[in-house]
Design a protein around this motif. Sequence first.
Motif, short mmCIF file in Angstrom:
data_model
loop_
_atom_site.label_atom_id
_atom_site.label_comp_id
_atom_site.label_asym_id
_atom_site.label_seq_id
_atom_site.Cartn_x
_atom_site.Cartn_y
_atom_site.Cartn_z
N GLU A 72 0.85 -1.19 0.00
CA GLU A 72 0.00 0.00 0.00
C GLU A 72 0.89 1.24 0.00
O GLU A 72 1.87 1.34 0.75
N LEU A 73 0.55 2.22 -0.87
CA LEU A 73 1.45 3.33 -1.13
C LEU A 73 1.71 4.18 0.12
O LEU A 73 2.85 4.59 0.37
N ALA A 74 0.67 4.49 0.88
CA ALA A 74 0.85 5.32 2.06
C ALA A 74 1.78 4.65 3.08
O ALA A 74 2.63 5.31 3.69
N GLN A 75 1.63 3.35 3.24
CA GLN A 75 2.51 2.63 4.17
C GLN A 75 3.94 2.60 3.64
O GLN A 75 4.91 2.74 4.40
N LEU A 76 4.06 2.41 2.31
CA LEU A 76 5.39 2.43 1.69
C LEU A 76 6.07 3.78 1.94
O LEU A 76 7.25 3.85 2.30
N ALA A 77 5.33 4.87 1.75
CA ALA A 77 5.89 6.21 1.97
C ALA A 77 6.28 6.40 3.43
O ALA A 77 7.32 7.00 3.73
N ALA A 78 5.45 5.90 4.33
CA ALA A 78 5.77 6.00 5.76
C ALA A 78 7.05 5.24 6.09
O ALA A 78 7.88 5.70 6.88
#
Length: 417
Positions: free
Chosen positions: A113-119
């Motif tokens: 998931e992109l948001a988790q990847l960014a985090a």
Amino acid sequence: MFALIDANSFYCSCERAFDPKLRPLPVAVLSNNDGCAIALTREAKDLGLKMGDPYHLVAKRPELKPIVWRSSNYALYGDMSRRIYETLLDLVPVVEPYSIDEMFLDLAGMPGELAQLAADIRSHVRKIAKIPCCVGIGPTKTIAKLANKVAKKDRNGPGVCDYSEESVRAAAYPSLPLGDVWGIGPASVAKLAALGVETVGAFVAMPAEYVRKVLTVTGAKTHAELQGVICFPFNTAPATRKSLAVTRSFGRAVTTWPEMRDAIASYTARAAEKMRRHGLVASAMQVFMLTNRFNNDPRYANQVTFAVEPTADSFALIASAVHAAERLWRPGYRFAKAGVVFVDLHRPDDLPIQMLPSRDPERSARLMAALDGVNGRFGRNTLRPGGTGPKPQWGMRRARLSPAYTTRLDDVLEAQA
């Protein structure tokens, strides 16, 4: 899918990275010659300090007493930027630096998931490079940069804003001010406000033909990018820069030719080093010097631009620059600033072969490689061309300069156990 990672108060964060005592304190970094504030932590902003405030006017204000002031340490900041870049390269396939503290990332095809990847990326940069960042995600660079700004504004948020989904953008756009959009400056904001367009949502709703008429092609591309149409892709082959400059205001007035000669030689050597890093050569250069126009001293300003044999050799360029500066020099003046600008830059392979070069190109290349190699390993100015001077009296005022923790062996932190 793009992401933009942007360091929070980058210069201040670099100062805090090696001095933990600064982390809870308000910090401000000053411009050249300790002139004015150019970087502020949130704590400093909350006390009322503003970007551009002159140090000599605000330093004694009672409410600003808690602020810790630092002189700008560009050697440290540049190396910390490199550290962030190399950390990101371990995590994503493509990293494109946009500025010293901002970098675009390619998240296309990344698992999870992109948001988790960014985090996770944000957390890794904080752990390895010691710099806090925020991340914005979007299907175009413009959307990613807008998302990043939203993430930075949320002081208590997760530091990540995901605008990858059209439905999320549609809900957010009507409340976002148009001034937050990358590529739309104050003049364009004012022009659109006169038309009743003040939010991103209202701007996106405008017909494309009308946007192009009001804001030309660049505005039309921004309009398309906000709708998810890629107009600014990753640069697989960055454009060659056309000029490169090193200019400085002196820490005190320069009144003698030997001092000016040393300054011009030092600036030329620094510019040549930067040019070699880009793999370029210069076929023309400009040298200038000027007095302070804001006091009552006699005024003088002059510059000369001239062609040189295409080269990146520091010694050849210093000789040309000093010769030009000698023609500009006038005794009896108090000079405040000087500089060297390399223009008409090219990649060596793009130029015709010189039949009778004044210097042996192979010997010159080996000598410059050795010079850059030693300085890269042991710190800038470990080796330097003659005439550049070790510690000039005319150098910038930097009374609050922190150590060059990562680029000078003498400044490396020591740990005792």
